[in-house]
Design a protein around this motif. Structure first.
Motif, PDB file in Angstrom:
ATOM      1  N   LYS A  71      -7.417   6.154   3.926  1.00  0.00           N
ATOM      2  CA  LYS A  71      -6.456   6.084   2.763  1.00  0.00           C
ATOM      3  C   LYS A  71      -7.256   5.323   1.812  1.00  0.00           C
ATOM      4  O   LYS A  71      -8.226   4.430   1.862  1.00  0.00           O
ATOM      5  CB  LYS A  71      -5.226   5.197   3.294  1.00  0.00           C
ATOM      6  CG  LYS A  71      -4.288   4.918   2.123  1.00  0.00           C
ATOM      7  CD  LYS A  71      -3.150   4.165   2.512  1.00  0.00           C
ATOM      8  CE  LYS A  71      -2.231   4.019   1.454  1.00  0.00           C
ATOM      9  NZ  LYS A  71      -0.705   3.291   1.957  1.00  0.00           N
ATOM     10  N   VAL A  73      -6.681   3.572  -2.301  1.00  0.00           N
ATOM     11  CA  VAL A  73      -5.664   3.235  -3.206  1.00  0.00           C
ATOM     12  C   VAL A  73      -6.569   2.757  -4.350  1.00  0.00           C
ATOM     13  O   VAL A  73      -7.574   2.057  -4.281  1.00  0.00           O
ATOM     14  CB  VAL A  73      -4.903   1.748  -2.753  1.00  0.00           C
ATOM     15  CG1 VAL A  73      -4.080   1.230  -3.700  1.00  0.00           C
ATOM     16  CG2 VAL A  73      -4.549   1.929  -1.244  1.00  0.00           C
ATOM     17  N   GLU A  98      -3.539   6.863  -3.127  1.00  0.00           N
ATOM     18  CA  GLU A  98      -2.403   6.263  -3.704  1.00  0.00           C
ATOM     19  C   GLU A  98      -2.818   5.661  -5.059  1.00  0.00           C
ATOM     20  O   GLU A  98      -3.855   4.923  -4.983  1.00  0.00           O
ATOM     21  CB  GLU A  98      -1.824   5.169  -2.640  1.00  0.00           C
ATOM     22  CG  GLU A  98      -0.593   4.364  -3.099  1.00  0.00           C
ATOM     23  CD  GLU A  98      -0.255   3.484  -2.245  1.00  0.00           C
ATOM     24  OE1 GLU A  98       0.580   2.474  -2.775  1.00  0.00           O
ATOM     25  OE2 GLU A  98      -0.586   3.419  -1.147  1.00  0.00           O
ATOM     26  N   SER A 100      -1.731   2.906  -7.933  1.00  0.00           N
ATOM     27  CA  SER A 100      -0.621   1.928  -7.999  1.00  0.00           C
ATOM     28  C   SER A 100      -1.179   0.894  -8.983  1.00  0.00           C
ATOM     29  O   SER A 100      -2.354   0.896  -9.598  1.00  0.00           O
ATOM     30  CB  SER A 100      -0.628   1.105  -6.621  1.00  0.00           C
ATOM     31  OG  SER A 100       0.409  -0.079  -6.718  1.00  0.00           O
TER      32      SER A 100
END
Length: 341
Positions: A71, A73, A98, A100
């Motif tokens: 993953k 981010v 992801e 953000s």
């Protein structure tokens, strides 16, 4: 250091019109996987990149291309002037990525990369650094709290100074806070030397150490299997110095653009998350290395693995190389006397 910074402003502040456009590569990279050596750790590997400018985007794509994380981010913080690339990632929807604006999304990261720079053309060098220091004060303690076991990898500029700042503000171990330093220059220099067949015939690799400026210097390293890593680094001899000088001169024509530094970031992260124990020239605490008595950060050969960095011991340098390192140390000490930390 100041001249280098003014000549090459922070990569994150440069618009994509000045280099490769991420839009042209996102779709391609989303289907690209390059699995390299090293062993994946058993637990899920999460990496966070702080800063959504060109360098942040380049780092994300390069890390994903390495195929070594579960993953990733990307956090585009409002305090940084490097904005604009995160929308493209949301549009193309890269798997495992992801996007953000909340630092808490980085919690539990194995590596946290900081690419953000708060910078404008109107600022002096001291003002630029102070603005970055102030920005770091708002994010580094929080990042360290969210991921206390993470390795902080600093790519903000000036990287030697900002790595020092991140270490002080995070209160993490020196082994957990490193900068991209001269890793890219070392890889480029070694490639040039290999092309000349000198490294192949001697079994040695070239390394760039010191400050990421005109004061950087070159060393030989004998890092093959079965060698004693503690005795691997040696100064450049009189016979090989002309070749090294010519190779360093060739590096001046190779701009350190966002994509190149992004690949270097991915190279460093790959060694950490796979516990590869590969040696990189990265920014680290230099106190005690080669007689350096101050708490400054310089790029030095370090073994990188899941627990961070292990610095190789210092070597006896020639008078010219030692003078350059001393100048870098004095410059940093003087700068920190002027900063508000």
């Amino acid at each position: 250091m100041i001249a280098k910074f003014e000549e090459e402003p922070p990569l994150g502040t440069k618009s994509s019109a000045q280099g490769d456009n991420p839009n042209n590569l996102l779709a391609y990279v989303s289907n690209l996987t390059l699995n390299e050596g090293g062993n994946r750790l058993d637990q899920e590997v999460k990496v966070s990149v702080i800063g959504g400018g060109d360098l942040g985007i380049a780092a994300v794509l390069s890390i994903m291309a390495k195929g070594c994380v579960d993953k990733l981010v990307l956090i585009d913080i409002p305090e940084s002037s490097t904005k604009g690339g995160t929308t493209d990632l949301e549009i193309f929807g890269l798997p495992k990525v992801e996007v953000s604006k909340d630092l808490s999304a980085s919690a539990g990261s194995k590596v946290v990369v900081i690419t953000a720079n708060a910078w404008s053309d109107e600022q002096s060098y001291l003002s630029v650094v102070q603005t970055n220091v102030d920005m770091y004060g708002g994010i580094i303690p929080r990042l360290a709290q969210l991921s206390p076991k993470a390795v902080l990898l600093i790519a903000s500029q000036p990287v030697d100074v900002m790595t020092h700042v991140a270490w002080r503000q995070s209160h993490l171990l020196p082994t957990q806070v490193i900068g991209v330093g001269c890793n890219l220059d070392s890889e480029r220099l070694s490639h040039i030397i290999n092309i000349s067949l000198v490294a192949n015939s001697t079994g040695k690799q070239a390394w760039v150490i010191g400050e990421l400026s005109e004061n950087k210097v070159a060393l030989w390293g004998n890092m093959g299997p079965g060698t004693d890593q503690l005795q691997a680094l040696t100064p450049v001899s009189n016979s090989t110095k002309p070749l090294m000088d010519r190779a360093l001169e060739m590096l001046k024509g190779r701009g350190q653009r966002s994509w190149s530094v992004g690949l270097s970031i991915a190279d460093i992260i790959h060694s950490i998350v796979t516990d590869k124990k590969k040696i990189h020239s990265v920014t680290t605490l230099a106190e005690g290395w080669g007689g350096i008595g101050s708490k400054v950060f310089l790029s030095l050969p370090c073994i990188l693995g899941e627990n961070g960095s292990t610095r190789l011991p210092g070597v006896a340098l020639g008078s010219e190389e030692e003078m350059k390192l001393r100048e870098s140390v004095a410059c940093q000490v003087n700068l920190f006397m002027q900063l508000r930390l």
